[in-house]
Design a protein around this motif. Structure first.
Motif, PDB file in Angstrom:
ATOM      1  N   ASP D 202      18.756 -18.435 -11.619  1.00 52.08           N
ATOM      2  CA  ASP D 202      19.524 -17.194 -11.491  1.00 52.08           C
ATOM      3  C   ASP D 202      20.737 -17.414 -10.582  1.00 52.08           C
ATOM      4  O   ASP D 202      20.982 -18.540 -10.114  1.00 52.08           O
ATOM      5  CB  ASP D 202      18.606 -16.080 -10.941  1.00 52.08           C
ATOM      6  CG  ASP D 202      18.904 -14.739 -11.583  1.00 52.08           C
ATOM      7  OD1 ASP D 202      20.092 -14.464 -11.856  1.00 52.08           O
ATOM      8  OD2 ASP D 202      17.945 -13.972 -11.812  1.00 52.08           O
ATOM      9  N   THR D 203      21.497 -16.369 -10.355  1.00 53.44           N
ATOM     10  CA  THR D 203      22.706 -16.468  -9.529  1.00 53.44           C
ATOM     11  C   THR D 203      22.774 -15.280  -8.574  1.00 53.44           C
ATOM     12  O   THR D 203      22.086 -14.288  -8.757  1.00 53.44           O
ATOM     13  CB  THR D 203      23.976 -16.436 -10.400  1.00 53.44           C
ATOM     14  OG1 THR D 203      23.973 -15.208 -11.139  1.00 53.44           O
ATOM     15  CG2 THR D 203      24.053 -17.615 -11.341  1.00 53.44           C
ATOM     16  N   LEU D 204      23.619 -15.405  -7.562  1.00 54.66           N
ATOM     17  CA  LEU D 204      23.766 -14.321  -6.586  1.00 54.66           C
ATOM     18  C   LEU D 204      25.244 -13.967  -6.380  1.00 54.66           C
ATOM     19  O   LEU D 204      26.105 -14.839  -6.357  1.00 54.66           O
ATOM     20  CB  LEU D 204      23.174 -14.722  -5.238  1.00 54.66           C
ATOM     21  CG  LEU D 204      21.655 -14.888  -5.181  1.00 54.66           C
ATOM     22  CD1 LEU D 204      21.229 -15.232  -3.757  1.00 54.66           C
ATOM     23  CD2 LEU D 204      20.928 -13.629  -5.662  1.00 54.66           C
ATOM     24  N   GLY D 205      25.479 -12.680  -6.184  1.00 48.70           N
ATOM     25  CA  GLY D 205      26.811 -12.191  -5.829  1.00 48.70           C
ATOM     26  C   GLY D 205      26.855 -11.764  -4.384  1.00 48.70           C
ATOM     27  O   GLY D 205      26.016 -12.178  -3.580  1.00 48.70           O
ATOM     28  N   GLY D 206      27.803 -10.926  -4.058  1.00 49.67           N
ATOM     29  CA  GLY D 206      27.896 -10.465  -2.681  1.00 49.67           C
ATOM     30  C   GLY D 206      29.191  -9.727  -2.415  1.00 49.67           C
ATOM     31  O   GLY D 206      29.849  -9.238  -3.334  1.00 49.67           O
ATOM     32  N   VAL D 207      29.499  -9.680  -1.134  1.00 51.04           N
ATOM     33  CA  VAL D 207      30.693  -8.960  -0.712  1.00 51.04           C
ATOM     34  C   VAL D 207      31.451  -9.850   0.269  1.00 51.04           C
ATOM     35  O   VAL D 207      30.845 -10.497   1.112  1.00 51.04           O
ATOM     36  CB  VAL D 207      30.328  -7.623  -0.025  1.00 51.04           C
ATOM     37  CG1 VAL D 207      31.573  -6.912   0.497  1.00 51.04           C
ATOM     38  CG2 VAL D 207      29.555  -6.718  -0.979  1.00 51.04           C
ATOM     39  N   PHE D 208      32.776  -9.915   0.121  1.00 52.18           N
ATOM     40  CA  PHE D 208      33.549 -10.606   1.147  1.00 52.18           C
ATOM     41  C   PHE D 208      34.599  -9.670   1.734  1.00 52.18           C
ATOM     42  O   PHE D 208      34.894  -8.610   1.169  1.00 52.18           O
ATOM     43  CB  PHE D 208      34.170 -11.902   0.615  1.00 52.18           C
ATOM     44  CG  PHE D 208      35.267 -11.732  -0.401  1.00 52.18           C
ATOM     45  CD1 PHE D 208      36.575 -11.422  -0.011  1.00 52.18           C
ATOM     46  CD2 PHE D 208      35.006 -11.914  -1.752  1.00 52.18           C
ATOM     47  CE1 PHE D 208      37.593 -11.279  -0.950  1.00 52.18           C
ATOM     48  CE2 PHE D 208      36.031 -11.769  -2.703  1.00 52.18           C
ATOM     49  CZ  PHE D 208      37.319 -11.443  -2.297  1.00 52.18           C
ATOM     50  N   ALA D 209      35.113 -10.062   2.886  1.00 50.17           N
ATOM     51  CA  ALA D 209      36.173  -9.300   3.544  1.00 50.17           C
ATOM     52  C   ALA D 209      37.390 -10.196   3.705  1.00 50.17           C
ATOM     53  O   ALA D 209      37.266 -11.417   3.795  1.00 50.17           O
ATOM     54  CB  ALA D 209      35.711  -8.844   4.915  1.00 50.17           C
ATOM     55  N   VAL D 210      38.553  -9.569   3.731  1.00 49.96           N
ATOM     56  CA  VAL D 210      39.764 -10.292   4.130  1.00 49.96           C
ATOM     57  C   VAL D 210      40.472  -9.468   5.200  1.00 49.96           C
ATOM     58  O   VAL D 210      40.673  -8.257   5.042  1.00 49.96           O
ATOM     59  CB  VAL D 210      40.727 -10.543   2.955  1.00 49.96           C
ATOM     60  CG1 VAL D 210      41.992 -11.273   3.436  1.00 49.96           C
ATOM     61  CG2 VAL D 210      40.057 -11.347   1.847  1.00 49.96           C
ATOM     62  N   LEU D 211      40.786 -10.133   6.263  1.00 42.81           N
ATOM     63  CA  LEU D 211      41.476  -9.502   7.381  1.00 42.81           C
ATOM     64  C   LEU D 211      42.855 -10.146   7.497  1.00 42.81           C
ATOM     65  O   LEU D 211      42.986 -11.366   7.460  1.00 42.81           O
ATOM     66  CB  LEU D 211      40.680  -9.790   8.657  1.00 42.81           C
ATOM     67  CG  LEU D 211      41.182  -9.163   9.947  1.00 42.81           C
ATOM     68  CD1 LEU D 211      40.771  -7.692  10.025  1.00 42.81           C
ATOM     69  CD2 LEU D 211      40.606  -9.923  11.141  1.00 42.81           C
ATOM     70  N   ALA D 212      43.868  -9.291   7.631  1.00 43.30           N
ATOM     71  CA  ALA D 212      45.216  -9.812   7.877  1.00 43.30           C
ATOM     72  C   ALA D 212      45.683  -9.218   9.194  1.00 43.30           C
ATOM     73  O   ALA D 212      45.819  -8.008   9.344  1.00 43.30           O
ATOM     74  CB  ALA D 212      46.164  -9.441   6.751  1.00 43.30           C
ATOM     75  N   HIS D 213      45.913 -10.085  10.131  1.00 42.80           N
ATOM     76  CA  HIS D 213      46.200  -9.689  11.501  1.00 42.80           C
ATOM     77  C   HIS D 213      47.696  -9.843  11.761  1.00 42.80           C
ATOM     78  O   HIS D 213      48.314 -10.797  11.295  1.00 42.80           O
ATOM     79  CB  HIS D 213      45.418 -10.617  12.432  1.00 42.80           C
ATOM     80  CG  HIS D 213      45.202 -10.041  13.782  1.00 42.80           C
ATOM     81  ND1 HIS D 213      45.995 -10.347  14.848  1.00 42.80           N
ATOM     82  CD2 HIS D 213      44.294  -9.159  14.213  1.00 42.80           C
ATOM     83  CE1 HIS D 213      45.562  -9.690  15.915  1.00 42.80           C
ATOM     84  NE2 HIS D 213      44.521  -8.947  15.553  1.00 42.80           N
ATOM     85  N   GLY D 214      48.269  -8.889  12.475  1.00 47.43           N
ATOM     86  CA  GLY D 214      49.676  -9.016  12.856  1.00 47.43           C
ATOM     87  C   GLY D 214      50.647  -8.483  11.818  1.00 47.43           C
ATOM     88  O   GLY D 214      51.848  -8.731  11.908  1.00 47.43           O
ATOM     89  N   VAL D 215      50.128  -7.753  10.849  1.00 50.38           N
ATOM     90  CA  VAL D 215      50.998  -7.205   9.802  1.00 50.38           C
ATOM     91  C   VAL D 215      51.827  -6.056  10.389  1.00 50.38           C
ATOM     92  O   VAL D 215      51.265  -5.095  10.912  1.00 50.38           O
ATOM     93  CB  VAL D 215      50.151  -6.691   8.616  1.00 50.38           C
ATOM     94  CG1 VAL D 215      51.043  -6.082   7.541  1.00 50.38           C
ATOM     95  CG2 VAL D 215      49.294  -7.812   8.055  1.00 50.38           C
ATOM     96  N   PRO D 216      53.129  -6.141  10.304  1.00 49.07           N
ATOM     97  CA  PRO D 216      53.944  -5.085  10.910  1.00 49.07           C
ATOM     98  C   PRO D 216      53.839  -3.777  10.122  1.00 49.07           C
ATOM     99  O   PRO D 216      53.538  -3.783   8.931  1.00 49.07           O
ATOM    100  CB  PRO D 216      55.374  -5.641  10.806  1.00 49.07           C
ATOM    101  CG  PRO D 216      55.343  -6.591   9.668  1.00 49.07           C
ATOM    102  CD  PRO D 216      53.956  -7.186   9.677  1.00 49.07           C
ATOM    103  N   CYS D 217      54.103  -2.715  10.809  1.00 50.77           N
ATOM    104  CA  CYS D 217      54.165  -1.395  10.189  1.00 50.77           C
ATOM    105  C   CYS D 217      55.334  -1.351   9.213  1.00 50.77           C
ATOM    106  O   CYS D 217      56.401  -1.906   9.481  1.00 50.77           O
ATOM    107  CB  CYS D 217      54.370  -0.381  11.308  1.00 50.77           C
ATOM    108  SG  CYS D 217      54.511   1.319  10.756  1.00 50.77           S
ATOM    109  N   GLY D 218      55.123  -0.732   8.048  1.00 50.10           N
ATOM    110  CA  GLY D 218      56.253  -0.484   7.152  1.00 50.10           C
ATOM    111  C   GLY D 218      56.332  -1.374   5.925  1.00 50.10           C
ATOM    112  O   GLY D 218      57.326  -1.336   5.206  1.00 50.10           O
TER     113      GLY D 218
END
Lengths: 380, 380, 380, 380
Positions: D202-218
């Motif tokens: 069988d196989t497994l899935g899941g959840v990942f996150a991506v964080l982007a730090h320092g993104v300016p406003c606008g």
């Protein structure tokens, strides 16, 4: 939407192209692409580099299985046989922009400190990969009975006389001519003019034509300005380095004539036809069903042995522009590129109208459009 | 990416335009737009309808608060004062396509049974809203010192002689001319030619020029074919109904000269300049900093009182094409539209280079680019 | 490529939309568009303004003759019945950005000095014109047997139980519900929760679903990332104000299950079918032929009577955010907009595959695709 | 407009990518790209092929001179170390579509007779070149202080507990984890679950996150739906094979909460800040200046040893789907691809706002935007 991107510098490793959106099931002949690459490299008046590189050949990296497209992006590679940038760090920077090139504008735009970083990409070398891409477009159009031909009308002010009316005769004449010129009587004067220009350290421009035969009525559209086939063809032609003007048919001459002698009357003999084709195959932004005929004015190359005045971008001291071994006349080559870019525009317009998922389904739809009269029913 | 869409039929309720991507903070003058709309409607040789409609005026529906753009899409409305399609159901269908129009190609493409459904949109009436949009683009360019002018060079084969070199003098001459022609000595012959054509039920074409002054170096790009400023300008010009050819400067004439007399040598007198401007302001797809100068060939209108042969699309019986009250010569109007579409292309290229969020920040960036020499540091 | 632009501020004169690229021959019902506009304005929990405006109605300005499209751009106008910006100059500027809105980001991006210049466009009012555009898309899809429905699954944490499996029953249930909720048993609790939130000066979010029935296999593509139908649908849903998440079917729940219980086995009973539809109708970026089912998470509205802390952008003094008369819960309205944007994406993908010049030709091609088995011939 | 195209089949010669529109002057580290390619190939639960291919490495073919971009298109090549299609003609055709793949939809769409012609391109192998392209985007963002990290939140229903709040600590934890999981306490259970699934075919899935730090406003915009940063990020994430859902922050959970506990109050301490970041860094389609945080639901792989039922496309006989050696769990790899595609979207939005011709000029503009308060002047 059919689309492509190209990459690659003149003396870099290779030119790369990716075509996205081709229908599946299209047989792609590498030989035909190579034939077009060869035609682009030929022509009396090309410089030494063309002989060094000898023969561009294309490699299809992806998107083709068992000789046919599979719907996936097709990527193409044309290796540079004289990859000089291998040792780019040892190359001295160039600081004098050449008039007539993108050198100064490019350096200003991108803040580049070595003009080589402009000229490597701005070079007409890039048209090799566009020729390859256009060759694929021509193969697609060929499946629907369309054929294209680009040839030379004028070099250094010497203009062709009448050329064969029959397309096959015209193609034969063009293929046999070292100048892609269909009128043998002007070949000698043209070559003499090229020799003379060469001797004087000068260059020659000219005019080429591209004819697309078998284009069905209804490609392009008048409904929005950016879908007009005439505008799209104009953009494609003017995007060829050194092309500075274009016209459909004899547009500049026709602009001086009265309307009664410029338009193409409509006949019917089983299909709608025109008595003449002064429009060059496009009316109101839509193909008429007659051949597409465009002409393009090519400026003489700006890389002259008899050099032009310029300025060092750092010292601001007036100096003459750098001379790089170059060609004397590229009008024949430009006519091959012209053929390629016209093919691309027509392929896009054709796919927009007849679909682009699968070649066999496109053929059915196209055949159906030929088989029926769209106006069989009376107006309600 | 600056973009726009237009909508509207020739005799429908209104023409509509939406511009997306304008910077915030741009003051938009409705008066200036209306002035351009008026210029487009004028010109000796326009037909009766222009007098009926009298004066197009624009209404800004959205995107402007307190007179300035706010970053949101700007929508424009130009109402048709003679909204005939109000009773469209009672209008008889048109079944005879006019040569020189999109009539036949459009009907085939869209499967339309009444040619009116083509001609209502394919009509040059649409250029009114494009003129309004171009006028907004000009106002943006004006914030950065750019000015544009479109004028007539030739009508019916009668060509202007020398015109004022000074831009303001040129503009004055053009504004005072009923033909937007800057050489008063040819006005009378041109008007006579128009009168004669009218008497004969014929039409006249010609050539117009568009000059864009103050365009900074570095707009457009050579890095990819579809970003070249020359190609984009060519598309814009050829997307004007009746325009069938274009050239930068004297491109067709220059193609017959040797390279040594075609290119523009580079000088430096505080900024980089050119001794000449034969390139028409674009080299290698990038603006040179000299004025952009383009010319366009306009075909004589295809709607002739002396009608052309055509065929009924249903019966296939040869008949003469439908005559709709029309103009005799639209070259002056086309020159106004030409000004508009060139402005649009330059505004896009300018925003690509100098940003498009906020006018005041764009001005800072632009000023900084003027204030410094990009090549101050020596090549490493 | 089908495309549209919208314009218009929340309290401006009107919302405007232009759709370019619709096939000719599509009958457009203004009544159906108005029905969708009405559905969008309804829903328990809408605020006072919806009652003031009462009933949005659309006006088709162009692109339709005798009730049908003619290939030309279709422009739509939805007038704002409470056009407040008429006297915009007298309106006091807003200087306190509301958390949860584009207020601060928009003011920073565009350098705007009055936050009203952001909020007028960032307002969900713009979804009225997108609903109208989506309604046109639904009418196009309807010609090919596709139907869509958006409805509410959850409000304030209260979740629907089982809903009718039959599409018509589901639609009836949704149409009869003041909350567009197909499970009558949760309506009362949901309305109570809305009343309670309102009493507390608070707001509620929720989850909606959109179902598209009758979508043929083969829309979208895996060949390039930006042509994947799943990505395009995700973008469309997340472009609805307040939508902060989406999933196909039960994607988040399924991500915790083993592969053997997540995928949809393939059957054949004259056509290819699936035993289940856990994928929500898309596999590998391509429609499977099963219904498209997407869900979207809607955040509770950020305009709270119980105001949130913020800062004056000029004085930097902490203050509470400006309260503008607003709704308590917009999940029902969002589900109508969701239906519209999904319809748009599917219409684009459908036209890409089956053409977009002419409705009758599209129907022929579509019917041909239904009538034949693409795999009749054996593999060579 | 920054843009790219990719090409290449899973077992073809190579994957190819062309990036057009990068600013000049960006140093590109091949090592960093290779590091990302390696990260993508890693992860507990990858199958045998990853070990065969061992280590993808990128080759930059064009667009870079002396280590820096020159404004020209950058082309990238990732060779396939197990180029099997070399002998494609000898490969037997595949006639049984696998549930959960593009197999059936792709074959129907493109009329392909051998399902291999679908699966070769639909394969997640294509994400290698997208990872390389995203790596270039990250290097551009890095010049402006932005950093990105993708990691695993959940596998097979086993969810991380609290993870380090500090970005560097988080990155360290992720880099050290064979599962790119930042909570060591769940690693063992996750690996056990993977082993168990493997043992069961069988196989497994899941959840990942991506964080982007320092993104300016606008970044992004609310002014038109297709410019919203949230929509663009959603499209990018859902265009990753196997990703079936996404949310900003805890959007699905937040949709059940009252507005008063979902929004992010605005503070000022020299710059505008937020007390919380529940919005995941985007409000109204515009970046807020807080970190971008997105999550994506990954379905368990559909290539199971315990095979799923399907049908032969020719014979229509029910059979079980073809099993191709495959991975058990790709969530760690998907998190690397997620990081890449988020980087791409942010790079586009950043270039749109801060220009894209030249890195040094972009830096000046960016710095200026940091140095000044856009609201210094009082509202007129």
């Amino acid at each position: 939407m059919l689309r492509f991107l190209t990459a690659g510098e003149s003396h870099g490793k290779a030119l790369v192209g990716i075509i996205e959106g081709l229908p599946a099931g299209l047989h792609i002949s590498v030989d035909e692409i190579n034939r077009d690459l060869r035609a682009r490299q030929g022509g009396y008046g090309r410089g030494a580099r063309m002989q060094v590189i000898e023969e561009d050949t294309v490699e299809i990296v992806s998107g083709v299985m068992r000789g046919k497209t599979i719907g996936s992006p097709v990527s193409l590679l044309v290796k540079n046989k004289d990859w000089q940038l291998r040792n780019e760090d040892q190359l001295a920077g160039i600081t004098v922009p050449r008039p007539g090139h993108a050198d100064l504008g490019g350096a200003v735009k991108y803040g580049l400190q070595d003009i080589r970083e402009v000229s490597e990409r701005a070079s007409a070398r890039e048209t090799a990969i566009r020729t390859a891409i256009g060759s694929v477009a021509k193969q697609l159009l060929g499946e629907f009975g369309m054929t294209l031909l680009g040839w030379v009308l004028e070099i250094g002010g010497i203009r062709c006389g009448p050329v064969p009316l029959d397309l096959q005769d015209l193609r034969n004449a063009v293929d046999q001519s070292p100048l892609r010129c269909a009128d043998p009587s002007v070949e000698k004067p043209m070559m003499d003019a090229i020799d003379k220009a060469k001797a004087e350290g000068d260059t020659l421009g000219g005019v080429f034509a591209v004819l697309a035969h078998g284009v069905p009525c209804g490609l392009g559209s008048y409904v929005h300005w950016d879908r007009r086939l005439d505008g799209l063809l104009a953009q494609a032609l003017l995007s060829i380095p050194s092309v500075k003007g274009m016209e459909f048919g004899e547009a500049f001459a026709n602009s001086a004539k009265p309307g009664s002698s410029v338009h193409d009357e409509i006949l019917y003999d089983g299909v709608f036809r025109r008595k003449t084709n002064r429009a060059g195959g496009v009316e109101g932004g839509v193909s008429t069903g007659e051949a597409i005929l465009v002409k393009a004015a090519v400026k003489p190359l700006p890389t002259l042995k008899k050099p032009l005045n310029s300025v060092d971008i750092y010292t601001k001291v007036p100096v003459v522009a750098h001379y790089q071994r170059s060609d004397v006349c590229v009008v024949p080559a430009a006519s091959v590129v012209g053929e390629a870019v016209v093919a691309w525009v027509l392929a896009c317009a054709f796919c927009e109208r007849f679909g682009r998922d699968e070649l066999s389904r496109m053929k059915e739809g196209f055949q159906a459009s030929l088989d029926r009269d769209p106006f069989t029913e009376r107006l309600e």
